[in-house]
Design a protein around this motif. Structure first.
Motif, PDB file in Angstrom:
ATOM      1  N   LEU A 164       0.831  -1.211   0.000  1.00  0.00           N
ATOM      2  CA  LEU A 164       0.000   0.000   0.000  1.00  0.00           C
ATOM      3  C   LEU A 164       0.865   1.262   0.000  1.00  0.00           C
ATOM      4  CD1 LEU A 164      -2.899  -0.895   2.475  1.00  0.00           C
ATOM      5  CD2 LEU A 164      -3.076  -0.518   0.013  1.00  0.00           C
ATOM      6  N   VAL A 165       1.960   1.231   0.743  1.00  0.00           N
ATOM      7  CA  VAL A 165       2.869   2.385   0.741  1.00  0.00           C
ATOM      8  C   VAL A 165       3.446   2.601  -0.653  1.00  0.00           C
ATOM      9  CG1 VAL A 165       5.073   3.241   1.618  1.00  0.00           C
ATOM     10  CG2 VAL A 165       3.419   2.234   3.190  1.00  0.00           C
ATOM     11  N   SER A 166       3.801   1.503  -1.331  1.00  0.00           N
ATOM     12  CA  SER A 166       4.301   1.655  -2.703  1.00  0.00           C
ATOM     13  C   SER A 166       3.215   2.175  -3.633  1.00  0.00           C
ATOM     14  CB  SER A 166       4.827   0.311  -3.206  1.00  0.00           C
ATOM     15  OG  SER A 166       3.762  -0.610  -3.405  1.00  0.00           O
ATOM     16  N   LEU A 167       1.946   1.805  -3.390  1.00  0.00           N
ATOM     17  CA  LEU A 167       0.845   2.356  -4.186  1.00  0.00           C
ATOM     18  C   LEU A 167       0.739   3.861  -4.000  1.00  0.00           C
ATOM     19  CD1 LEU A 167      -1.727   1.987  -5.940  1.00  0.00           C
ATOM     20  CD2 LEU A 167      -2.982   1.596  -3.810  1.00  0.00           C
ATOM     21  N   LEU A 172      -0.735   7.120  -6.291  1.00  0.00           N
ATOM     22  CA  LEU A 172      -1.674   8.044  -5.656  1.00  0.00           C
ATOM     23  C   LEU A 172      -1.075   9.426  -5.450  1.00  0.00           C
ATOM     24  CD1 LEU A 172      -3.327   5.693  -2.998  1.00  0.00           C
ATOM     25  CD2 LEU A 172      -4.100   6.240  -5.315  1.00  0.00           C
ATOM     26  N   ARG A 173       0.228   9.538  -5.378  1.00  0.00           N
ATOM     27  CA  ARG A 173       0.869  10.828  -5.138  1.00  0.00           C
ATOM     28  C   ARG A 173       0.670  11.786  -6.314  1.00  0.00           C
ATOM     29  NH1 ARG A 173       7.060   9.313  -4.816  1.00  0.00           N
ATOM     30  NH2 ARG A 173       7.200  11.474  -4.119  1.00  0.00           N
ATOM     31  N   LYS A 177      -6.532  15.052  -5.501  1.00  0.00           N
ATOM     32  CA  LYS A 177      -7.070  14.910  -4.163  1.00  0.00           C
ATOM     33  C   LYS A 177      -7.127  13.427  -3.807  1.00  0.00           C
ATOM     34  CE  LYS A 177      -9.806  19.147  -3.735  1.00  0.00           C
ATOM     35  NZ  LYS A 177     -11.144  19.715  -3.404  1.00  0.00           N
ATOM     36  N   LEU A 178      -7.078  13.149  -2.511  1.00  0.00           N
ATOM     37  CA  LEU A 178      -7.022  11.771  -2.045  1.00  0.00           C
ATOM     38  C   LEU A 178      -7.874  11.623  -0.799  1.00  0.00           C
ATOM     39  CD1 LEU A 178      -5.716   8.945  -2.353  1.00  0.00           C
ATOM     40  CD2 LEU A 178      -3.863   9.756  -0.883  1.00  0.00           C
ATOM     41  N   TYR A 179      -8.565  10.475  -0.729  1.00  0.00           N
ATOM     42  CA  TYR A 179      -9.386  10.155   0.439  1.00  0.00           C
ATOM     43  C   TYR A 179      -9.180   8.683   0.759  1.00  0.00           C
ATOM     44  CZ  TYR A 179     -13.422   9.738   3.532  1.00  0.00           C
ATOM     45  OH  TYR A 179     -14.236   9.515   4.612  1.00  0.00           O
ATOM     46  N   LEU A 180      -8.825   8.373   2.013  1.00  0.00           N
ATOM     47  CA  LEU A 180      -8.517   7.012   2.431  1.00  0.00           C
ATOM     48  C   LEU A 180      -9.479   6.575   3.522  1.00  0.00           C
ATOM     49  CD1 LEU A 180      -4.608   7.163   2.667  1.00  0.00           C
ATOM     50  CD2 LEU A 180      -5.986   6.259   0.805  1.00  0.00           C
TER      51      LEU A 180
END
Length: 1170
Positions: A164-167, A172-173, A177-180
């Motif tokens: 997930l960190v690699s994703l 995603l970076r 905008k991002l929502y988790l």
């Protein structure tokens, strides 16, 4: 159409394939500024360093991608092929046929090959990095729903968090905008609203992922209820590892109801799920809502995706069209071709695997076994007796008896070293192989004979190349070992080429196997099948039995190369140490299921101490007709590179061929290298003879002149009128010359008297002066006089009578205008040195680009003077002409033009761009964790205490990368020490970084186990005892088990005996005291402190600066680096950005001042007109 096969095939393949015996070079990589991936495949570094624009270009949906790059859009369908032909009515039977021209078929075939390459690149991109696990995420405002149920990620939570960190870091970076949100039995979101992407948001997202914990069931509906209320989102990514609690109908109905009149892309991801139920549920849900799906399984490394399937389908259609073109070449379609094309259905054109490749004549008949006519040797062994050096045909061997080094001796009388010139005049100068220059006596007859012998050897090498390119050697190379096991790839990928594989095995058994002592054949797909339990002698009945067994082999499963190699080594070669001349021959068509480094390490281990090699025969196919997605996919060049690495580790040979010939062969490459060497030697011989003829030509002309002719020439030379020498100047002449020399200088005073004046009115000839006086006077005259100021003379009549007045006026010499901003030149290649040393040569101060010193000199200071009559201090009258700027509390005038400021901005941006590129380099590869290895004799000390348990695997991989990227590349002598409670050392002394030693070091690293305390002092004392040691690199994650002050005192005592630099590396250490101790240890010994902290944020900031430019001083912001190299370089970048902002501010101030001045002048002119 039958005759166009040869010409068309050769021309078409020349565009797509290499000729036989030609080395293949990988051309599909990008420039990384010195950052190349080593033979240990560092995938993470490769993805981290790739140009981000390539990532953006590939993020379009596959449906749209197919519309742009598919066969239909490129006009490469079956209908397009029929349009290129002409319908002809056969007068004999009245049937219609289609005829094609050679040019039309060639062009269509070339375009199909290009399309297949494009499809391969797309598949490769889709299966790279985390896109293999999560697919290509689309959208700009994305919501991510993460399943954290107990069933899915309880035992494998750590791997899931890492992925997930690699994703986040790779896909995603780049969203806006991002929502988790995570969901189990309950939901938990990181933010209440979607957040705009920045460094802090990405850092929070990574921290939140690391804190995820398993939580009950898989209530996906509850998470959808919360997410679908957020109207800002335009895409949802649902990551599930277990079956949702709700049925797919309920989930899809709810999504459709909530998204009526709204564009929302739903992407479902099944992550590492062994059950097929979640895949079926999410795939059905994605289909019903018009979304996309992606399924990944880590166990089998299979992935199914709505992005990959259309590309594979298009590639399959292109491969089928190529098979149709091949049949057109062979004239096999004949009468039925027109009807099939008229229908335009691809289903009618599908050819079964049994007839896709025609069987050779008598394919299934008994073997015709032949006795090998010569002793089989590989090219390396053959060249030991037939090479240029073995035949004493090396040019330096031929010239050595008549080659002499220049002699230099010290002559006391001259007090310097003098070299003899006699040999240089009598002999030819020739550069030797070690770079020195030698005097060579050239004998043309010997060199002519030598060139003839070279040409004979070249013909011999060409004959051997032809021999290696025929019969079974074209496929297998030269099988020279006495004990042979053949590994045959029978995976499902080779279904269409099983006839070709069977024929390859047939010719091998017929032509090369009879001379062996023992042999066996192993077929592998997912499972391994052997012809015999152990190796058997190659009797004719055994060879016939092997051929009948080969005809029954099916093609199924994946490509489990490791299992086949282990079977051969552990069963057939279980007593490999007792025998010599043993070989494994791997016949395959693609990349193995296992990682390359795993196969390489295993072969290096089992091949050590015995005569066992692994040889690879890679067969490149043109099509990939698969219903299932292959577990691992790679382009032909990448596959070849992977097998080259395996072969190199196993001390074997690599042989790459295809339907059109040999692409690359180690045996043939050695012979071609020997041919090139012979051609080079012959060319040097020709240059020597040509130089000798050129030198001897003038000497022979002199020899043809007789003594009588020489006497006549001398007499004629004497009769020629000679130019008289200039007379010696007298004193009067010298005086006149001096007068002329000074006539321009001093005109303001009276005329200067002559240097010599006759003593009376009677003129006399002056006496002749001595030669010394004449030489001094002439030297003064010839010396360039100092440039004097220019003088103008103005004449005028006075008021009284006819008197004339004169005015002399001096003008100062014009000074050349010095350019205010210097032009800087920075090296493009990265230099292996510390940031401190690098900035000593290329800092802003060294480049003379400090803004205050450039535009604010001492004369620009604003000053006020006291006026006594006014009783106060006032400014100068014209002080308002120049803008005023406050610098460090002092008011200064801006006496610079906008052009100078533009030049400064341009140069500073160039310097900052170079700084950021070096910072990117320091944050990539092995430099990211360990920094730069600068010294030539080093020892690495690795902490293997109990606290390193979670990260020891990562450290081992990074150390492997360090060994190959820095130590091996720079040929550094090194040693390794691991320390916990005890100290374990790899070698007793420093070792050269050769291929063998690096492999041995990697094997030693793989045995690390975390346990015990951290005994840094013991490890340092053991490392100080190594002879010739220059520097130590200590990697640890905490404080030592003893007192920090005690360690520092002991090191101070050791430094008095032996000065060794200690560079410290802090790994995942958050203890401030521990980091302070490492800083003190490095500073005390003259070393550097390094900490890998904020590397991803630093890379993101660097990428934004290089792509967006240096517009803002504070955005983007680099993280607070603590390592010495990164900290110094980041500080210099911040300083340059500050100067850049100030220069832009000063430019705008100056432009505003000039604009106001123009407006004021315009208003004044208007008032004057009124």
């Amino acid at each position: 159409m039958r005759n166009c096969r040869g010409t068309s095939g050769s021309n078409a393949t020349s565009l797509k394939r290499h000729k036989s015996w030609q080395n293949v070079s990988v051309t599909d990589f990008e420039d990384d500024n010195g950052l190349l991936v080593t033979n240990i495949n560092q995938t993470r570094d490769l993805l981290r360093l790739k140009n981000t624009s390539k990532l953006f270009s590939g993020l379009k949906a596959t449906d749209n991608w197919i519309q742009v790059y598919g066969l239909e859009s490129k006009h490469l369908t079956l209908d397009d092929l029929t349009k290129k032909g002409n319908v002809i009515l056969d007068a004999g039977d009245g049937t219609e046929r289609i005829e094609f021209t050679k040019e039309a078929i060639r062009e269509f075939e070339t375009q199909l090959h290009a399309a297949i390459d494009h499809f391969d690149e797309r598949l490769q991109w889709l299966l790279q990095g985390n896109r293999k696990m999560f697919g290509a995420v689309q959208g700009s405002q994305t919501g991510v729903l993460i399943d954290v149920s107990d069933i899915s990620y309880g035992p494998r939570l750590h791997d899931f968090q890492r992925d997930l960190v690699s994703l986040i870091d790779e896909q995603l970076r780049y969203m806006k905008k991002l929502y988790l949100i995570s969901f189990g039995t309950k939901t938990s979101s990181l933010w209440e609203e979607p957040q705009e992407i920045n460094v802090n948001v990405l850092h929070e997202a990574r921290q939140w992922v690391q804190e995820l914990r398993p939580s009950g069931g898989c209530n996906l509906l509850n998470a959808l209820k919360k997410v679908l209320t957020i109207k800002e989102l335009d895409s949802l990514v649902i990551i599930v590892g277990s079956c949702p609690d709700q049925a797919s109908e309920i989930l899809s109905d709810y999504v459709r109801q909530c998204t009526v009149g709204r564009k929302l892309l739903v992407q479902t991801v099944t992550y590492d799920c062994s059950s097929q139920v979640p895949l079926a549920v999410l795939k059905k849900m994605a289909d019903e809502v018009g979304g996309r799906y992606h399924c990944y399984s880590a166990k089998s490394e299979n992935c199914d995706s709505s992005d990959i399937s259309p590309v594979l389908h298009e590639r399959q259609k292109a491969a089928e069209l190529l098979s149709i073109i091949n049949e057109i070449y062979e004239g096999r379609i004949a009468d039925s071709l027109f009807n099939l094309m008229k229908d335009g259905s691809m289903e009618c054109l599908k050819v079964s695997s049994t007839c896709s490749l025609p069987k050779p004549p008598k394919h299934e008949s008994h073997l015709v076994i032949q006795i090998p006519d010569s002793l089989a040797k590989n090219s390396a062994a053959w060249l030991k007796t037939n090479g240029l050096k073995a035949k004493k045909l090396n040019l330096y061997q031929v010239l050595a008896p008549n080659a002499f080094s220049p002699v230099e001796e010290y002559v006391p009388l001259l007090q310097k070293t003098v070299s003899s010139t006699l040999h240089e005049k009598a002999m030819m100068q020739f550069e030797w192989h070690d770079g020195t220059i030698k005097n060579v006596h050239v004998d043309p007859p010997i060199l002519y004979d030598y060139q003839k012998r070279l040409s004979k050897m070249v013909k011999t090498y060409e004959q051997r190349i032809d021999w290696l390119s025929t019969a079974s050697r074209r496929i297998w190379g030269n099988v020279g070992e006495k004990r042979v096991v053949v590994l045959v790839d029978t995976s499902k990928t080779n279904t269409m080429y099983i006839i070709h594989i069977q024929h390859s095995l047939r010719v091998l058994l017929e032509q090369q196997m009879l001379s062996k002592d023992f042999f066996n054949i192993i077929a592998f797909g997912s499972d391994v099948k052997a012809f015999q339990p152990e190796m058997v002698p190659p009797y004719p009945e055994n060879l016939q039995s092997a051929w009948r067994w080969i005809l029954t082999l099916p093609c199924e499963g994946t490509r489990n190369v490791m299992a086949a190699i282990r079977r051969a080594v552990e069963v057939d070669f279980k007593e490999k140490e007792k025998y010599e001349s043993q070989g494994l021959y791997l016949f395959t068509t693609g990349i193995p299921d296992q990682e390359t480094y795993a196969v390489s390490s295993y072969m290096a281990e089992v091949g050590a101490g015995c005569d066992l090699q692994l040889h690879v025969c890679l067969f490149s196919t043109n099509s990939l007709l698969l219903e299932d997605i292959p577990p691992r996919y790679a382009s032909p060049n990448e596959t070849a590179a992977a097998f080259k690495e395996i072969v190199w580790a196993a001390s074997g040979r690599f042989h790459w061929f295809g339907e059109t010939g040999i692409y690359e062969s180690d045996d043939i490459s050695l012979l071609l290298s020997e041919i090139e060497k012979a051609v080079n030697f012959s060319h040097k011989c020709g240059l020597l003879v040509k130089s000798l003829k050129h030198r001897a030509g003038s000497q022979q002309v002199d020899r043809l002149i007789t003594e009588e002719d020489q006497t006549v020439l001398e007499k004629q030379e004497k009769k020629r009128p000679q130019k008289l020498p200039s007379p010696k100047p007298t004193v009067l002449s010298l005086a006149r010359m001096n007068l002329r020399d000074h006539s321009v200088g001093d005109r303001s005073g009276s005329k200067k008297a002559l240097l010599w004046r006759p003593p009376s009115a009677r003129a006399e000839i002056p006496p002749v002066r001595s030669m010394t006086d004449i030489f001094v006077a002439t030297k003064k005259y010839n010396t360039k006089s100092k440039r004097h100021p220019e003088t103008s003379l103005s004449l005028f009549y006075t008021d009284r009578g006819k008197n004339v007045g004169a005015i002399y006026k001096k003008y100062s010499n014009p000074k050349c205008a010095r350019k205010l901003v210097p032009k800087v030149l920075l090296p493009l290649e990265e230099e292996i040195c510390s940031s401190k040393e690098w900035l000593c040569k290329f800092s802003i101060k060294k480049l003379k680009l400090e803004l205050p010193s450039l535009i604010f000199g001492p004369e620009t200071k604003h000053a006020k003077h006291m006026v006594e009559c006014l009783g106060k201090k006032v400014s100068a009258k014209y002080c308002d002409i120049f803008p005023q700027v406050e610098m460090h509390g002092i008011v200064k005038h801006l006496q610079v033009s906008t052009k100078d400021l533009d030049d400064y901005i341009e140069q500073m941006e160039r310097v900052l761009r170079r700084y950021v590129q070096r910072l990117q380099w320091l944050l990539s590869g092995s430099q990211r964790l360990f920094g730069l290895i600068l010294e030539a004799n080093v020892c690495l000390l690795i902490d293997t205490s109990g606290s390193m348990d979670c990260s020891l695997e990562q450290v081992t991989k990074e150390l492997t990368s360090l060994i190959w990227e820095q130590l091996r590349k720079n040929k550094t002598r090194f040693n390794l020490i691991s320390f916990a409670e005890d100290v374990d050392i790899w070698q007793e002394s420093l070792t050269e970084a050769t291929n063998e030693s690096c492999h041995d070091a990697v094997q030693w690293l793989s045995m690390f186990q975390a346990h015990g305390n951290t005994s840094i002092l013991k490890a340092l004392q053991r490392a100080f005892a190594l002879p010739d040691i220059e520097a130590l690199y200590v990697l640890t994650d905490g404080k030592p088990d003893t007192s920090c002050s005690l360690v520092l005192k002991e090191i101070e005592m050791l430094m008095k005996k032996h000065a060794v630099k200690i560079h410290t590396i802090s790994f995942n250490c958050t203890d401030r005291r521990a980091n302070d101790f490492l800083k003190k240890l490095a500073s005390q010994t003259g070393g550097r402190y390094h900490r890998c902290h904020g590397d991803m944020d630093g890379q993101l900031a660097a990428h934004r600066l290089l792509s967006e430019g240096f517009r803002d001083e504070d955005d983007p912001v680099f993280p607070l680096f603590e390592g010495d190299d990164l900290k110094k370089l980041a500080g210099e970048i911040a300083k340059g950005r500050r100067y850049l902002v100030q220069a832009r501010s000063l430019k705008s101030l100056l432009e505003k001042k000039n604009s106001d001045k123009k407006d004021h002048s315009f208003q004044y002119s208007c008032l004057q007109r009124r």
